[in-house]
Structures are given as structure tokens and as C-alpha cells.
Design a protein around this motif. Structure first.
Motif, PDB file in Angstrom:
ATOM      1  N   PHE A   1       0.803  -1.075  -0.004  1.00  0.00           N
ATOM      2  CA  PHE A   1      -0.161  -0.024  -0.181  1.00  0.00           C
ATOM      3  C   PHE A   1       0.841   1.276  -0.004  1.00  0.00           C
ATOM      4  O   PHE A   1       0.445   2.277  -0.749  1.00  0.00           O
ATOM      5  CB  PHE A   1      -0.974   0.143   1.230  1.00  0.00           C
ATOM      6  CG  PHE A   1      -2.316  -0.463   0.939  1.00  0.00           C
ATOM      7  CD1 PHE A   1      -3.131   0.289   0.590  1.00  0.00           C
ATOM      8  CD2 PHE A   1      -2.402  -1.861   1.042  1.00  0.00           C
ATOM      9  CE1 PHE A   1      -4.488  -0.411   0.228  1.00  0.00           C
ATOM     10  CE2 PHE A   1      -3.803  -2.446   0.707  1.00  0.00           C
ATOM     11  CZ  PHE A   1      -5.052  -1.712   0.234  1.00  0.00           C
ATOM     12  N   ALA A   2       1.714   1.067   0.625  1.00  0.00           N
ATOM     13  CA  ALA A   2       2.726   2.451   0.688  1.00  0.00           C
ATOM     14  C   ALA A   2       3.478   2.651  -0.812  1.00  0.00           C
ATOM     15  O   ALA A   2       3.562   3.739  -0.882  1.00  0.00           O
ATOM     16  CB  ALA A   2       3.667   2.187   1.986  1.00  0.00           C
ATOM     17  N   LEU A   3       3.749   1.562  -1.103  1.00  0.00           N
ATOM     18  CA  LEU A   3       4.712   1.776  -2.421  1.00  0.00           C
ATOM     19  C   LEU A   3       3.635   2.317  -3.591  1.00  0.00           C
ATOM     20  O   LEU A   3       3.995   3.128  -4.218  1.00  0.00           O
ATOM     21  CB  LEU A   3       4.933   0.345  -2.812  1.00  0.00           C
ATOM     22  CG  LEU A   3       6.083   0.289  -4.214  1.00  0.00           C
ATOM     23  CD1 LEU A   3       7.153   1.277  -3.996  1.00  0.00           C
ATOM     24  CD2 LEU A   3       6.459  -1.054  -4.322  1.00  0.00           C
ATOM     25  N   SER A   4       2.252   1.705  -3.413  1.00  0.00           N
ATOM     26  CA  SER A   4       1.332   2.016  -4.400  1.00  0.00           C
ATOM     27  C   SER A   4       0.956   3.688  -4.190  1.00  0.00           C
ATOM     28  O   SER A   4       1.043   4.330  -5.166  1.00  0.00           O
ATOM     29  CB  SER A   4       0.183   1.254  -4.088  1.00  0.00           C
ATOM     30  OG  SER A   4       0.254   0.050  -4.445  1.00  0.00           O
ATOM     31  N   ALA A   5       0.942   3.829  -3.061  1.00  0.00           N
ATOM     32  CA  ALA A   5       0.700   5.572  -2.654  1.00  0.00           C
ATOM     33  C   ALA A   5       1.999   6.385  -3.214  1.00  0.00           C
ATOM     34  O   ALA A   5       1.681   7.438  -3.856  1.00  0.00           O
ATOM     35  CB  ALA A   5       0.432   5.797  -1.101  1.00  0.00           C
TER      36      ALA A   5
END
Length: 297
Positions: free
Chosen positions: A280-284
Motif C-alpha cells: 500500500f505504501a509503495l502504491s501511494a
């Protein structure tokens, strides 16, 4: 009023099955991953010991976890850059250039995407075979007789790059077709105007084509990064099982081994929780970095 109620019931009945399935197969298992990461459990017994954050403390002191995490990051970077570069270039060539047999090339490029991971893994394992593989046979033409063949899947420095090549080969065709669809919607008049201004093909590609399909690139980039995390596990499992000596271990394969092979289910779920947060952090971050004003035509 009755018409609005009837419409509301209809919308509810349409959405209810999807919401129920999403809750049962996505939300509840995800919550359970975080819950079980706080327990010490072998996975097969009824004894579950609450240990709080001990699994995470163990995780961040585990050098093998860092190695698998590093391999995952390496695959994400290498596979993403190479795949998107080739997919965009091939899409531009097949969309803009007059080449005989364009439909044939489209089909050929797309075929790897319809093959299962097991089939692709078997193909590349045969190519990388140190004794009778095609790659070593070609290299042997330029080597001195008697030289030791290269162990593509048995060399700690080469194995992760060998897997990356298989991942790239599998994905290029799918994204090429997607970008071809986007490029086909660009009006021909724009390219005619650019050609009249004297712009070459390379400049046109970077100043016109890329900006006009950027929204599609940005969307597919996020999905591709997440899918690379998942597919890397499947390729590693089918081709090397994490060897040699953990050199090709990725974060999901390491989680699988801890949870289902080493009977450390709680520890494996702690790794799963880290993967969830990391994804999720990488996608954001990707969405933030690639955000730009959309160009219209």
C-alpha cells in the motif's frame, strides 16, 4: 418516493453479492493476518500463544528477511523499468510504423501472457540448463573447449537476474497491447502537425506519445508493481525454491516457508502484514510521484 425506494433496493441487491464476497475473501483474511501476527502458533495445533510484537522484533532482526526484501525490491525496479520501456517502444512501433504482419507480431508478443507461470518456468529452466540449455549452447560457440558452463539458476549473483528475465518476457506483450490501444486513440492530425514542425520520431515519441498516454501508464504502473510482488513468488517457487542458499528468495516465498514449512505461522503472518503495508505504501508513493496534469486532445 416508492420509485426511489425500489431503485435503492435494486442497487443494494446488485452490490450485496460483491460486498459479501469482498468481505469474506479479502477483508476478514486481511484482518486475520494482522491478528495472527501477534501470536506464536505452529499452524497445525490448537495452542496459540499471544506474544504481542515479538514476531515483528524477530522479523526486523532477521538477516534472511532483509535479503528476501532486497531481492523483491531489486525485481520490482529491474522488471518494471525493462518491461515498460520495451512495451512502450514496441507499442509505438507497431502502432505508428507500417510493418508487414503487424497482427502476427501482436499475437506473438501476447502469447507469453496466456501461458501459466509453471509453463514459463519450465521453458526458462530448460533454457538455463547448464548442460543442454539453449543459452549455454549459444555461449559455448564463443568459448574455449572445456570451459565450465554457467549455472544461471545455481549462481548466487546471477539467479535473481535470470528470474527477472522470465518475469519481463511474461509481461511485455500484455502491456504492449494495452498501450497500443491508448496510442490508437491519438488523432493522426497531431502527428501530422509535429512532422510539419520537423520533429523526429524519437522526439515525437517522448514529447507527444508518452504524455498523451501517461494516464494509462500511471494506472498500469501501480498494478504492475503489485503483480510483480505476487508473480515473483510464483516464479521463484517454480524455478529455484529460493535457492541457491536463499539468493533468489523473495519476501512472499520467505513468508510461505516460515508459515507452512517451518511451522512458524505467526511469524509468517508478521511477514505478511509487512508485505501488506509495504504494498500500500509503495502504491501511494508511485501515485504521488507520477501524478501530473492530464493532457487532452
Amino acid at each position: 418516493m416508492d420509485k426511489q425506494k425500489g431503485r435503492g433496493r435494486f442497487v443494494f441487491l446488485c452490490l450485496a453479492p460483491a460486498v459479501i464476497l469482498f468481505t469474506v475473501f479479502m477483508v476478514i483474511p486481511t484482518i486475520n493476518v494482522f491478528r495472527m501476527s501477534l501470536y506464536k502458533w505452529g499452524g497445525y495445533s490448537a495452542n496459540q500463544e499471544f506474544v504481542g510484537l515479538d514476531n515483528f522484533k524477530k522479523l526486523f532482526a532477521d538477516p534472511k528477511f532483509y535479503q528476501s526484501f532486497q531481492n523483491t525490491i531489486l525485481l520490482i525496479v529491474i522488471v518494471t523499468i525493462i518491461t515498460f520501456a520495451f512495451a512502450l517502444v514496441f507499442a509505438a512501433i507497431l502502432s505508428r510504423e507500417k510493418i508487414k504482419g503487424q497482427n502476427f507480431f501482436r499475437v506473438i508478443f501476447y502469447i507469453p501472457n496466456i501461458l501459466s507461470v509453471v509453463v514459463i518456468s519450465a521453458i526458462f529452466s530448460a533454457i538455463y540448463d547448464p548442460n543442454n540449455g539453449m543459452l549455454n549452447s549459444l555461449i559455448a560457440l564463443f568459448r574455449e573447449p572445456g570451459e565450465v558452463p554457467t549455472l544461471w539458476l545455481g549462481n548466487q549473483q546471477l539467479v535473481i537476474y535470470s528470474i527477472a528475465i522470465a518475469l519481463v518476457w511474461q509481461a511485455i506483450g500484455y502491456y504492449m497491447v494495452m498501450y497500443m490501444a491508448s496510442m490508437a486513440s491519438i488523432p493522426e492530425s497531431i502527428y501530422e502537425s509535429v512532422n510539419l514542425d520537423g520533429a523526429g520520431r524519437v522526439k515525437t515519441f517522448f514529447s507527444i506519445t508518452i504524455p498523451l498516454v501517461w494516464t494509462n501508464i500511471r494506472t498500469t504502473l501501480t498494478f504492475f508493481i503489485i503483480s510483480t510482488i505476487n508473480l515473483s513468488f510464483l516464479f521463484v517457487k517454480a524455478m529455484t525454491s529460493g535457492g541457491p542458499d536463499g539468493a533468489s528468495e523473495v519476501i512472499l516465498s520467505y513468508m510461505y516457508k516460515q508459515a507452512y514449512t517451518n511451522s512458524s505461522y505467526g511469524y509468517g503472518m508478521a511477514i505478511g502484514a509487512v508485505v501488506f503495508i509495504f504494498s500500500f505504501a509503495l502504491s501511494a508513493i508511485v501515485n504521488k510521484v507520477t501524478k501530473r496534469e492530464p493532457l487532452e486532445f
